[in-house]
Design an enzyme around this catalytic site. Structure first.
Site, PDB file in Angstrom:
ATOM      1  N   ARG A 130     -24.612  50.902 -22.815  1.00  0.00           N
ATOM      2  CA  ARG A 130     -25.075  52.231 -22.405  1.00  0.00           C
ATOM      3  C   ARG A 130     -25.367  53.083 -23.629  1.00  0.00           C
ATOM      4  NH1 ARG A 130     -19.765  51.827 -20.339  1.00  0.00           N
ATOM      5  NH2 ARG A 130     -18.240  52.692 -21.772  1.00  0.00           N
ATOM      6  N   ASP A 148     -18.977  51.868 -31.843  1.00  0.00           N
ATOM      7  CA  ASP A 148     -17.986  51.866 -30.756  1.00  0.00           C
ATOM      8  C   ASP A 148     -17.011  50.694 -30.899  1.00  0.00           C
ATOM      9  OD1 ASP A 148     -16.775  52.816 -28.492  1.00  0.00           O
ATOM     10  OD2 ASP A 148     -18.275  52.032 -27.091  1.00  0.00           O
ATOM     11  N   GLY A 149     -15.806  50.903 -30.387  1.00  0.00           N
ATOM     12  CA  GLY A 149     -14.814  49.827 -30.337  1.00  0.00           C
ATOM     13  C   GLY A 149     -13.648  49.978 -31.306  1.00  0.00           C
ATOM     14  N   ASN A 150     -13.531  51.126 -31.962  1.00  0.00           N
ATOM     15  CA  ASN A 150     -12.414  51.327 -32.894  1.00  0.00           C
ATOM     16  C   ASN A 150     -11.061  51.229 -32.189  1.00  0.00           C
ATOM     17  OD1 ASN A 150     -14.404  51.885 -34.716  1.00  0.00           O
ATOM     18  ND2 ASN A 150     -13.961  54.082 -34.902  1.00  0.00           N
ATOM     19  N   TRP A 181     -10.247  47.639 -31.197  1.00  0.00           N
ATOM     20  CA  TRP A 181      -9.932  46.881 -32.420  1.00  0.00           C
ATOM     21  C   TRP A 181      -8.476  47.117 -32.815  1.00  0.00           C
ATOM     22  CZ3 TRP A 181      -8.195  47.890 -37.327  1.00  0.00           C
ATOM     23  CH2 TRP A 181      -8.458  46.926 -38.320  1.00  0.00           C
ATOM     24  N   SER A 231     -19.243  62.447 -30.072  1.00  0.00           N
ATOM     25  CA  SER A 231     -20.150  62.996 -29.061  1.00  0.00           C
ATOM     26  C   SER A 231     -19.582  64.299 -28.509  1.00  0.00           C
ATOM     27  CB  SER A 231     -20.323  61.986 -27.914  1.00  0.00           C
ATOM     28  OG  SER A 231     -19.149  61.928 -27.123  1.00  0.00           O
ATOM     29  N   ASN A 267     -16.700  63.606 -26.458  1.00  0.00           N
ATOM     30  CA  ASN A 267     -15.452  63.117 -27.071  1.00  0.00           C
ATOM     31  C   ASN A 267     -14.368  64.202 -27.165  1.00  0.00           C
ATOM     32  OD1 ASN A 267     -17.180  60.810 -29.283  1.00  0.00           O
ATOM     33  ND2 ASN A 267     -16.048  60.334 -27.420  1.00  0.00           N
TER      34      ASN A 267
HETATM   35  C1  IPE Z   1     -19.921  56.880 -27.861  1.00  0.00           C
HETATM   36  O1  IPE Z   1     -18.751  56.147 -27.696  1.00  0.00           O
HETATM   37  C2  IPE Z   1     -19.705  57.963 -28.862  1.00  0.00           C
HETATM   38  C3  IPE Z   1     -19.485  57.528 -30.241  1.00  0.00           C
HETATM   39  C4  IPE Z   1     -19.513  56.300 -30.679  1.00  0.00           C
HETATM   40  C5  IPE Z   1     -19.230  58.587 -31.162  1.00  0.00           C
HETATM   41  P1  IPE Z   1     -17.724  56.463 -26.519  1.00  0.00           P
HETATM   42  O2  IPE Z   1     -16.643  55.468 -26.630  1.00  0.00           O
HETATM   43  O3  IPE Z   1     -17.335  57.897 -26.546  1.00  0.00           O
HETATM   44  O4  IPE Z   1     -18.636  56.222 -25.231  1.00  0.00           O
HETATM   45  P2  IPE Z   1     -18.236  55.913 -23.722  1.00  0.00           P
HETATM   46  O5  IPE Z   1     -17.259  56.970 -23.296  1.00  0.00           O
HETATM   47  O6  IPE Z   1     -17.603  54.553 -23.711  1.00  0.00           O
HETATM   48  O7  IPE Z   1     -19.530  55.946 -22.977  1.00  0.00           O
HETATM   49  C1  IPE Z   2     -15.747  54.782 -31.336  1.00  0.00           C
HETATM   50  O1  IPE Z   2     -14.621  54.047 -31.009  1.00  0.00           O
HETATM   51  C2  IPE Z   2     -15.414  55.973 -32.195  1.00  0.00           C
HETATM   52  C3  IPE Z   2     -15.549  57.275 -31.513  1.00  0.00           C
HETATM   53  C4  IPE Z   2     -16.015  57.482 -30.319  1.00  0.00           C
HETATM   54  C5  IPE Z   2     -15.103  58.425 -32.283  1.00  0.00           C
HETATM   55  P1  IPE Z   2     -13.765  54.379 -29.723  1.00  0.00           P
HETATM   56  O2  IPE Z   2     -12.681  55.321 -30.106  1.00  0.00           O
HETATM   57  O3  IPE Z   2     -14.618  54.836 -28.604  1.00  0.00           O
HETATM   58  O4  IPE Z   2     -13.144  52.952 -29.407  1.00  0.00           O
HETATM   59  P2  IPE Z   2     -12.905  52.304 -27.965  1.00  0.00           P
HETATM   60  O5  IPE Z   2     -14.193  52.400 -27.219  1.00  0.00           O
HETATM   61  O6  IPE Z   2     -11.822  53.111 -27.327  1.00  0.00           O
HETATM   62  O7  IPE Z   2     -12.493  50.907 -28.265  1.00  0.00           O
HETATM   63 MG    MG Z   3     -15.588  53.875 -27.119  1.00  0.00          MG
END
Ligand code: IPE
Ligand code: IPE
Ligand code: MG
Length: 236
Positions: free
Chosen positions: A190, A20-22, A25, A65, A68
């Site tokens: 979470r 998480d966090g792409n 970043w 997920s 997503n």
């Molecule tokens: C969880 O991350 C799913 C993946 C890393 C693929 P999310 O960014 O979708 O989760 P929430 O919405 O913050 O709970």
């Molecule tokens: C996780 O990074 C990758 C996926 C859920 C596909 P996010 O896209 O959720 O990155 P944030 O949470 O918005 O920073």
């Molecule tokens: Mg995320």
């Protein structure tokens, strides 16, 4: 303390990672979210090298997920393209490193080119033995449990009852070792519908590091922390 070498027993057999966090970043760098995903995909290879070196047997990566799908169509499309690109450019290397690819989740809603790529990667690496890389794509923990129950029901005799063993045979993770360690990056505390059944006694590790910055030393740090934990499984 940064772990350097294999210490059998104390190495988690199966590590799950919520990558998480792409998006954050990328935002910090004034880049589009898609760049965050791209850099996020690039860290997988060095992490797998490190996991192999440590003696980890399976890594489950949460890549997409079932929730997503709620993201903008353009982001979702970009993620499929990235996944296809990943396999196109890395499959030979994955084979050379004797990595077995598995998929957890439903292939149903995926574009056919992505679906075919995943099927090919799984098929062509199924005999590999060094480590399993389990891609959780279009995955939901609740959906997995429901699917497992329904699959079991389809072959159950009248009056037969389900057991943990029978259910586990129908989970996507059937045959993989117990999930010893779960890592979530980006400072969120979470589970987001990841491996709900498998998490029963998993050690949880949360870090503020954003996924594209997560490197081999971060993995070693998580494993070193795991080694300090006392696991009791309800006993004394
Ligand atoms: C969880 O991350 C799913 C993946 C890393 C693929 P999310 O960014 O979708 O989760 P929430 O919405 O913050 O709970
Ligand atoms: C996780 O990074 C990758 C996926 C859920 C596909 P996010 O896209 O959720 O990155 P944030 O949470 O918005 O920073
Ligand atoms: Mg995320």
């Amino acid at each position: 303390m940064i772990l350097q070498k294999k210490e059998e027993n104390r190495i988690p057999a199966h590590v799950g990672i919520i990558m998480d966090g792409n998006g954050r970043w990328a935002k910090q760098r004034n880049l589009p979210r898609s760049e965050g995903h791209k850099y996020g995909a690039d860290v997988i290879e060095p992490l797998m090298d490190c996991a192999i070196e440590l003696g980890v047997k399976a890594v489950s990566l949460y890549a997409f997920s079932v929730e997503n799908w709620a993201r903008p169509v353009s982001e979702v499309k970009g993620l499929w393209q990235l996944l296809e690109y990943f396999f196109k450019t890395k499959l030979d290397l994955i084979k050379d490193k004797d990595i077995q690819i598995r998929h957890s989740g439903s292939l149903k809603r995926l574009p056919s080119s992505t679906k075919n790529m995943i099927i090919k990667a799984v098929e062509e690496t199924k005999k590999n033995k060094t480590i399993v890389l389990n891609f959780c794509v279009n995955y939901g923990g609740r959906q997995e449990i429901i699917k497992a129950v329904n699959d079991w029901l389809a072959s159950a005799k009248p009056g037969e009852v389900i057991t943990e063993k029978k259910l586990e045979k129908h989970l996507y993770t059937a045959g993989l070792p117990e999930l010893d360690l779960l890592i979530r990056t980006s400072g969120e505390y979470r589970i987001s519908n990841f491996l709900l059944w498998q998490l029963a006694y998993t050690e949880l590790y949360f870090t503020d590091v954003l996924w594209p910055d997560f490197g081999p030393d971060d993995l070693r740090r998580a494993v070193a922390e795991f080694q300090k934990r006392e696991r009791r499984f309800g006993g004394l």
